[in-house]
Design a protein around this motif. Structure first.
Motif, mmCIF file in Angstrom:
data_model
loop_
_atom_site.group_PDB
_atom_site.id
_atom_site.type_symbol
_atom_site.label_atom_id
_atom_site.label_comp_id
_atom_site.label_asym_id
_atom_site.label_seq_id
_atom_site.Cartn_x
_atom_site.Cartn_y
_atom_site.Cartn_z
ATOM 1 N N GLY A 66 -6.075 -4.905 -0.337
ATOM 2 C CA GLY A 66 -6.688 -4.999 1.544
ATOM 3 C C GLY A 66 -6.027 -3.653 2.381
ATOM 4 O O GLY A 66 -6.549 -3.282 3.428
ATOM 5 N N LYS A 67 -4.793 -3.685 1.761
ATOM 6 C CA LYS A 67 -4.251 -2.303 3.388
ATOM 7 C C LYS A 67 -4.503 -0.715 2.473
ATOM 8 O O LYS A 67 -4.032 -0.387 1.454
ATOM 9 C CB LYS A 67 -2.345 -2.835 2.651
ATOM 10 C CG LYS A 67 -2.000 -1.825 4.173
ATOM 11 C CD LYS A 67 -0.586 -2.135 4.806
ATOM 12 C CE LYS A 67 0.223 -1.583 5.042
ATOM 13 N NZ LYS A 67 2.326 -1.756 4.620
ATOM 14 N N LEU A 68 -5.015 -0.758 3.082
ATOM 15 C CA LEU A 68 -5.584 0.886 2.540
ATOM 16 C C LEU A 68 -3.928 1.874 2.236
ATOM 17 O O LEU A 68 -4.018 2.942 0.948
ATOM 18 C CB LEU A 68 -6.459 1.950 3.273
ATOM 19 C CG LEU A 68 -6.791 3.307 2.955
ATOM 20 C CD1 LEU A 68 -7.839 3.556 2.035
ATOM 21 C CD2 LEU A 68 -7.443 3.787 4.100
ATOM 22 N N SER A 69 -3.239 1.830 3.037
ATOM 23 C CA SER A 69 -1.917 2.815 2.966
ATOM 24 C C SER A 69 -1.660 2.440 1.705
ATOM 25 O O SER A 69 -0.301 3.186 0.863
ATOM 26 C CB SER A 69 -0.979 2.763 4.540
ATOM 27 O OG SER A 69 -0.770 1.347 4.305
ATOM 28 N N GLU A 70 -1.448 1.255 1.084
ATOM 29 C CA GLU A 70 -0.482 0.789 -0.016
ATOM 30 C C GLU A 70 -1.690 0.407 -1.356
ATOM 31 O O GLU A 70 -1.128 0.008 -2.939
ATOM 32 C CB GLU A 70 0.034 -0.801 -0.005
ATOM 33 C CG GLU A 70 -0.860 -1.785 0.759
ATOM 34 C CD GLU A 70 -0.280 -2.634 0.508
ATOM 35 O OE1 GLU A 70 1.564 -2.961 0.699
ATOM 36 O OE2 GLU A 70 -0.609 -4.155 0.379
#
Length: 363
Positions: free
Chosen positions: A9-13
């Motif tokens: 859910g975390k775009l950067s990862e």
């Protein structure tokens, strides 16, 4: 290879959806049953229904449907299936005040009730009310007509709250359908959605379009079941009027509404899977005029070029995925809309298709 293949859910990862969801034919079977059969699908516009008996036909996940205007002014949708022996009732579009089956001449009123069953005289305990046409859930949203095969689907206002907010004031009910184009793309239907939901590719793939708009003012916003993207023409600001830039609404799972720069217009794009690596694109273009002007012809020519460019790159991507060397990609921080789509797909598919590690197929 990572053990975890789910989309974070975390775009950067986050990694993208795994490639087998784009190449396995069994995935499409689940998508048709659990997604396409339970979501709102565009079928028409109110301008197509001028008098009682006007009708159009379509298919949703292979199921034939027709939409008609009743004597009471209400637009309804029914399965295009006779309740006697399941023959198709109507073809194409037209006007019929009574729907008569070409097989055994059973006929139906515009509200779906049985009108006449000529070969049933003398049949005992024949209840006409038990042989009405089977209706399909229909809603009209800002003059556009949608159907949903799921009778328990939540209303469109809840599913797509705030949709078309930027263009509601522009008399959308005055649009007239002017052109329908279909094309076949040899790629999975999700590849087309991935492509539409980011503009990182625009400077390299759509050079002509990018030369006219101010990409520095490009904006996007995420909503529960849709995505909004916009960019004004050069010299305009973010509050531009219709035609002074592009406003684009993607509706989960497989369609988008494009309000392009130029004369007042909207083009509805539908991504309809034929099989796991073949997609039919249907483009329906609306203008305000009764006849197509030279300026509108030019706009359609530009749109045709953009669609061709997108089709070509989607087919290239499909071939790359099918090599087996590609398993998952990563998102750039500007691909938040694609990430949103992947999370929605993961949420809908996970109960039926657990994400599992797949080793490379390359020897």
């Amino acid at each position: 290879m990572r053990n975890e293949v789910s989309v974070s859910g975390k775009l950067s990862e986050a990694h993208t959806l795994p490639s087998w969801l784009y190449t396995n034919p069994e995935v499409l079977d689940v998508e048709l049953k659990e997604i396409f059969s339970k979501t709102w699908q565009y079928v028409g516009h109110v301008s197509e229904f001028k008098k009682a008996g006007d009708y159009i036909t379509t298919e949703i996940v292979g199921k034939p449907i027709f939409v008609t205007l009743g004597n009471d002014g209400e637009i309804r949708a029914f399965y295009n299936v006779c309740t006697h022996r399941a023959a198709k009732l109507v073809e194409g579009e037209g006007n019929k005040r009574i729907i008569t089956c070409p097989y055994h001449a059973w006929s139906y009123r515009l509200d779906g009730s049985l009108n006449r069953a000529p070969n049933m005289k003398g049949v005992e305990n024949f209840d006409e009310s038990a042989f009405c046409l089977h209706d399909v859930r229909l809603e009209i949203f800002e003059s556009f007509i949608f159907v949903n095969l799921d009778p328990d689907a939540e209303p469109m206002a809840k599913t797509f709250g705030g949709l078309l907010e930027h263009v509601k004031k522009d008399n959308l009910d005055q649009f007239k359908k002017m052109q329908v184009k279909e094309t076949i793309c040899h790629s999975n239907w999700k590849i087309g959605i991935d492509n539409y939901l980011e503009c990182d590719h625009c400077p390299g793939v759509h050079k002509s379009l990018v030369s006219k708009v101010d990409m520095k003012q490009y904006e996007s916003s995420l909503h529960d079941n849709y995505v909004y993207q916009a960019t004004p023409l050069k010299g305009q600001n973010a509050d531009f009027e219709m035609g002074q830039g592009g406003r684009y609404y993607w509706l989960y799972p497989n369609m988008w509404f494009s309000f392009d720069p130029g004369p007042p217009n909207v083009s509805i794009h539908q991504s309809i899977p034929i099989d796991h690596k073949t997609t039919k694109y249907v483009y329906t273009t609306f203008f305000m005029n009764d006849t197509i002007t030279e300026e509108e012809e030019e706009l359609m020519a530009v749109d045709q070029d953009v669609r061709r460019e997108d089709k070509e790159i989607c087919e290239v991507v499909q071939k790359g995925i099918e090599t087996g060397v590609y398993q998952q990609g990563r998102f750039s921080l500007t691909e938040n809309c694609v990430h949103h789509f992947h999370l929605l797909m993961q949420q809908r598919l996970a109960p039926f298709l657990p994400l599992q590690k797949v080793e490379s197929e390359v020897l």
